[in-house]
Design an enzyme around this catalytic site. Structure first.
Site, PDB file in Angstrom:
ATOM      1  N   CYS A   1       0.841  -1.196   0.000  1.00 56.40           N
ATOM      2  CA  CYS A   1       0.000   0.000   0.000  1.00 56.40           C
ATOM      3  C   CYS A   1       0.877   1.247   0.000  1.00 56.40           C
ATOM      4  O   CYS A   1       1.813   1.373   0.793  1.00 56.40           O
ATOM      5  CB  CYS A   1      -0.929  -0.011   1.213  1.00 56.40           C
ATOM      6  SG  CYS A   1      -1.975   1.462   1.361  1.00 56.40           S
TER       7      CYS A   1
ATOM      8  N   HIS B   1       0.739 -13.459   2.521  1.00 57.06           N
ATOM      9  CA  HIS B   1       0.910 -14.780   3.131  1.00 57.06           C
ATOM     10  C   HIS B   1       1.982 -15.529   2.330  1.00 57.06           C
ATOM     11  O   HIS B   1       1.666 -16.296   1.420  1.00 57.06           O
ATOM     12  CB  HIS B   1      -0.417 -15.551   3.127  1.00 57.06           C
ATOM     13  CG  HIS B   1      -1.124 -15.519   1.785  1.00 57.06           C
ATOM     14  ND1 HIS B   1      -0.896 -16.431   0.791  1.00 57.06           N
ATOM     15  CD2 HIS B   1      -2.029 -14.649   1.286  1.00 57.06           C
ATOM     16  CE1 HIS B   1      -1.630 -16.142  -0.261  1.00 57.06           C
ATOM     17  NE2 HIS B   1      -2.333 -15.056   0.010  1.00 57.06           N
TER      18      HIS B   1
ATOM     19  N   CYS C   1      -3.700 -18.972  -1.058  1.00 53.76           N
ATOM     20  CA  CYS C   1      -4.596 -17.820  -1.039  1.00 53.76           C
ATOM     21  C   CYS C   1      -5.911 -18.185  -0.361  1.00 53.76           C
ATOM     22  O   CYS C   1      -6.454 -19.274  -0.558  1.00 53.76           O
ATOM     23  CB  CYS C   1      -4.887 -17.342  -2.462  1.00 53.76           C
ATOM     24  SG  CYS C   1      -3.493 -16.475  -3.237  1.00 53.76           S
TER      25      CYS C   1
ATOM     26  N   CYS D   1     -18.507  -5.999  -9.863  1.00 53.14           N
ATOM     27  CA  CYS D   1     -17.554  -5.152  -9.139  1.00 53.14           C
ATOM     28  C   CYS D   1     -17.487  -5.476  -7.652  1.00 53.14           C
ATOM     29  O   CYS D   1     -16.707  -4.848  -6.931  1.00 53.14           O
ATOM     30  CB  CYS D   1     -17.909  -3.679  -9.321  1.00 53.14           C
ATOM     31  SG  CYS D   1     -19.460  -3.183  -8.512  1.00 53.14           S
TER      32      CYS D   1
ATOM     33  N   CYS E   1     -39.226  -7.245  -6.613  1.00 56.65           N
ATOM     34  CA  CYS E   1     -38.555  -7.383  -7.910  1.00 56.65           C
ATOM     35  C   CYS E   1     -37.110  -7.845  -7.737  1.00 56.65           C
ATOM     36  O   CYS E   1     -36.348  -7.278  -6.948  1.00 56.65           O
ATOM     37  CB  CYS E   1     -38.583  -6.048  -8.647  1.00 56.65           C
ATOM     38  SG  CYS E   1     -37.695  -6.061 -10.207  1.00 56.65           S
TER      39      CYS E   1
ATOM     40  N   CYS F   1     -29.396 -10.630 -11.519  1.00 58.68           N
ATOM     41  CA  CYS F   1     -30.520 -11.262 -10.850  1.00 58.68           C
ATOM     42  C   CYS F   1     -30.197 -11.413  -9.365  1.00 58.68           C
ATOM     43  O   CYS F   1     -29.140 -11.934  -9.001  1.00 58.68           O
ATOM     44  CB  CYS F   1     -30.807 -12.623 -11.480  1.00 58.68           C
ATOM     45  SG  CYS F   1     -32.060 -13.598 -10.614  1.00 58.68           S
TER      46      CYS F   1
END
Length: 331
Positions: free
Chosen positions: A111, A129, A134, A176, A188, A201
């Site tokens: 970062c 790690h 992962c 995303c 809905c 959906c």
């Protein structure tokens, strides 16, 4: 008169917008923008049409500097979330974006925010790690979690309340990974992500098209969960076996209704006239001639409309039933 508050005001109270020609008073626009930015609905559309407001107009109308900063951050986050190479720092209260293009071979990221320096993995987006595999990839931060500099205590408390809510009411966008909240009351299931614009959906969390709820997937437009496999197979078998009878019945009803209904409708329409019609200035003979000509013309056109409706609709339904549905049954 402002179309939002319905209050008569002088012309100078209606600011112009670069995106469209709609006008509302400044007080209503300011209140609308404050609410939209506070709810992370960025970019902001015109209150009267889908046109997106220009950033210059939003900056000019937003009354508070903090809201302008939030608007800028939400716009930036929308761009970054759509970039597949962007990675977000997993450190608490950081959410710093790291551009990580071409880092698949060397997945150790750092970062770049001053005072942070957290190392994390490019693939799983978790703290680094070096000796282990992962972990399952966590959802990326969304517009609902702004950075700590803009977060207020009430916003943090709201985020903690969301974390304790029913997990069925909070899901992530399939494109995303932005958090989406919806009351799971059977309403809905066609969802639109406000971050990346993905249409998906709510039941299966898959990106969809307009025919998704017509496909034999088991997802329904309304409902709390998809159909079970048994119910879906029974429904598909019923469609395959009952399609000829249902199509014949529908065509048998549609042909006379369209053929006879259109002339009757046009005759009544011409006879009744409408606002601004010249019916009152016509004599009785002229009115009778006008109605008769419209009915005769409709009698000539209605068989063509009927043939097109049946000739196009029946093959489409048959193709769907004995193509898409049968293929779904064979899987």
């Amino acid at each position: 008169e402002c179309p939002l508050c319905l209050v008569p005001q002088p012309p100078e109270a209606f600011p112009t917008l670069a995106s469209c020609s709609h006008r509302s008073c400044r007080a209503c626009l300011e209140q609308y923008l404050c609410l939209a930015v506070s709810e992370s609905r960025v970019p902001v559309s015109c209150p009267h049409c889908p046109a997106v407001l220009q950033p210059s107009d939003v900056h000019r109308l937003l009354p508070e500097p903090a809201l302008r900063d939030k608007y800028e951050e939400f716009l930036l986050r929308r761009l970054l979330v759509a970039d597949p190479g962007t990675r977000w720092c997993p450190a608490p209260d950081c959410s710093y974006a790291v551009f990580a293009h071409g880092c698949a071979e060397c997945p150790r990221l750092t970062c770049g925010r001053a005072g942070c320096g957290t190392e994390f993995c490019y693939h799983c987006r978790q703290p680094w790690h070096p000796d282990g595999p992962c972990a399952p990839m966590a959802p990326a931060p969304s517009l609902a979690t702004p950075t700590a500099q803009l977060a207020q205590p009430e916003e943090l408390a709201h985020g903690e309340a969301l974390a304790q809510a029913d997990t069925e009411d909070i899901k992530v966008c399939p494109r995303c990974s932005a958090f989406i909240m919806k009351i799971n009351d059977g309403s809905c299931n066609r969802m639109n992500c406000t971050v990346c614009g993905c249409l998906f959906c709510w039941l299966c969390l898959q990106e969809i098209s307009d025919v998704h709820f017509l496909s034999p997937s088991g997802c329904t437009f309304w409902g709390k969960r998809p159909w079970s496999r048994t119910r879906r197979i029974l429904w598909q078998l019923g469609m395959v076996l009952g399609a000829p009878m249902v199509i014949s019945l529908a065509a048998g009803v549609a042909v006379p209704v369209i053929t006879i209904g259109i002339p009757i409708y046009m005759g009544r329409k011409v006879l009744a006239g409408g606002p601004g019609s010249r019916r009152s200035s016509l004599s009785g003979c002229q009115q009778c001639l006008s109605v008769t000509s419209s009915v005769l013309l409709s009698l000539f056109v209605s068989p063509i409309i009927t043939a097109l409706t049946v000739g196009v609709g029946v093959p489409l339904v048959l193709t769907y039933v004995y193509g898409t549905v049968v293929l779904s049954l064979c899987r």
